[in-house]
Write a protein that holds these residues in place. Sequence first.
Motif, PDB file in Angstrom:
ATOM      1  N   VAL A  16       0.837  -1.205   0.000  1.00  0.00           N
ATOM      2  CA  VAL A  16       0.000   0.000   0.000  1.00  0.00           C
ATOM      3  C   VAL A  16       0.870   1.253   0.000  1.00  0.00           C
ATOM      4  CG1 VAL A  16      -1.838   1.252   1.196  1.00  0.00           C
ATOM      5  CG2 VAL A  16      -1.780  -1.246   1.255  1.00  0.00           C
ATOM      6  N   LEU A  17       1.904   1.250   0.844  1.00  0.00           N
ATOM      7  CA  LEU A  17       2.821   2.385   0.949  1.00  0.00           C
ATOM      8  C   LEU A  17       4.241   1.890   0.803  1.00  0.00           C
ATOM      9  CD1 LEU A  17       1.261   4.181   4.064  1.00  0.00           C
ATOM     10  CD2 LEU A  17       1.006   4.895   1.675  1.00  0.00           C
ATOM     11  N   ASN A  35      -9.585   8.321  -2.764  1.00  0.00           N
ATOM     12  CA  ASN A  35      -9.931   7.209  -1.880  1.00  0.00           C
ATOM     13  C   ASN A  35      -9.215   5.943  -2.346  1.00  0.00           C
ATOM     14  OD1 ASN A  35     -11.669   8.747  -0.292  1.00  0.00           O
ATOM     15  ND2 ASN A  35     -13.429   8.335  -1.614  1.00  0.00           N
ATOM     16  N   GLY A  36      -8.651   5.217  -1.377  1.00  0.00           N
ATOM     17  CA  GLY A  36      -7.944   3.989  -1.699  1.00  0.00           C
ATOM     18  C   GLY A  36      -6.474   4.166  -2.021  1.00  0.00           C
ATOM     19  N   SER A  37      -5.974   5.388  -1.901  1.00  0.00           N
ATOM     20  CA  SER A  37      -4.576   5.648  -2.266  1.00  0.00           C
ATOM     21  C   SER A  37      -3.585   5.288  -1.164  1.00  0.00           C
ATOM     22  CB  SER A  37      -4.390   7.124  -2.641  1.00  0.00           C
ATOM     23  OG  SER A  37      -4.735   7.970  -1.562  1.00  0.00           O
ATOM     24  N   GLY A  38      -4.075   5.124   0.070  1.00  0.00           N
ATOM     25  CA  GLY A  38      -3.186   4.784   1.180  1.00  0.00           C
ATOM     26  C   GLY A  38      -3.095   5.853   2.247  1.00  0.00           C
ATOM     27  N   ARG A  44      -2.924   5.044  10.078  1.00  0.00           N
ATOM     28  CA  ARG A  44      -2.998   3.837  10.911  1.00  0.00           C
ATOM     29  C   ARG A  44      -1.601   3.371  11.318  1.00  0.00           C
ATOM     30  NH1 ARG A  44      -7.697   1.120   7.196  1.00  0.00           N
ATOM     31  NH2 ARG A  44      -9.481   1.831   8.440  1.00  0.00           N
ATOM     32  N   ALA A  45      -0.655   3.516  10.406  1.00  0.00           N
ATOM     33  CA  ALA A  45       0.729   3.149  10.749  1.00  0.00           C
ATOM     34  C   ALA A  45       1.276   4.083  11.818  1.00  0.00           C
ATOM     35  CB  ALA A  45       1.608   3.192   9.493  1.00  0.00           C
ATOM     36  N   TYR A 193       1.491  17.342   0.252  1.00  0.00           N
ATOM     37  CA  TYR A 193       2.012  16.121  -0.373  1.00  0.00           C
ATOM     38  C   TYR A 193       0.851  15.384  -1.022  1.00  0.00           C
ATOM     39  CZ  TYR A 193       6.163  16.811   2.563  1.00  0.00           C
ATOM     40  OH  TYR A 193       7.284  17.341   3.163  1.00  0.00           O
ATOM     41  N   THR A 194       1.172  14.494  -1.937  1.00  0.00           N
ATOM     42  CA  THR A 194       0.182  13.617  -2.553  1.00  0.00           C
ATOM     43  C   THR A 194       0.716  12.188  -2.525  1.00  0.00           C
ATOM     44  OG1 THR A 194      -0.347  15.426  -4.077  1.00  0.00           O
ATOM     45  CG2 THR A 194      -1.258  13.255  -4.590  1.00  0.00           C
ATOM     46  N   ILE A 195      -0.152  11.233  -2.222  1.00  0.00           N
ATOM     47  CA  ILE A 195       0.238   9.830  -2.328  1.00  0.00           C
ATOM     48  C   ILE A 195      -0.043   9.365  -3.752  1.00  0.00           C
ATOM     49  CG2 ILE A 195      -0.186   7.477  -1.544  1.00  0.00           C
ATOM     50  CD1 ILE A 195      -0.743   8.525   1.214  1.00  0.00           C
TER      51      ILE A 195
END
Length: 207
Positions: A16-17, A35-38, A44-45, A193-195
Amino acid sequence: MLEVKDLSVSFEDFTVLRNVNLKLDKEVCVVLGPNGSGKTTLLRAVSGIVPYKGSIKINGKEVRSAKGVLEYSTNLQEVYTIGNSAWDTAKIITEIKGGDLKEFLSIIDYFNLDRKVLRKPVYKMSTGQKALVSLALALFTNPQVVTVDEPIENVDVNRRDKVVSLLRERVKEGIIVTHQRELVKAFKEARVYTIVNGELVEGDKMQ
């Protein structure tokens, strides 16, 4: 200080990341992504909810090995499953982290929420109530480092300005993740920033 080094998060065979690096010292950043990008996985991490490779430190304490980083807080709703009601949860938080329950109630009143909603556990509330009560639970102890997941999603238009004002007032260091660019405008001074494909890229790169 929040410091993320070489962070990777995978679930079974799906990454995911990957190779996420970020350092914040008394500053706020906004992380964009669809949505869904991480985005939520990143929070959560940082919150120690999911396993990760690499390092995440809050004021020098590694998240995975620190039982409780008391100066950190998040609005992730899965954190607030303690207690039979939101009010019970707030009381438990004051026992662990300190804080004033009157401050919690003042935020609930600021959002024009009926206090009766606090008799329910967070997971039984409407989506809008969950968003606002979770944010109140995250912020009423005035934590030093905060991560905020989609703070205006599912919040009615009349309350969005209140959410933004509260964030600007209380979040002095941390990460706000969103897919809504209006939060970038609200935090003009924040780094953005952007994932993209699981990597954290500087700037607004969201398509």
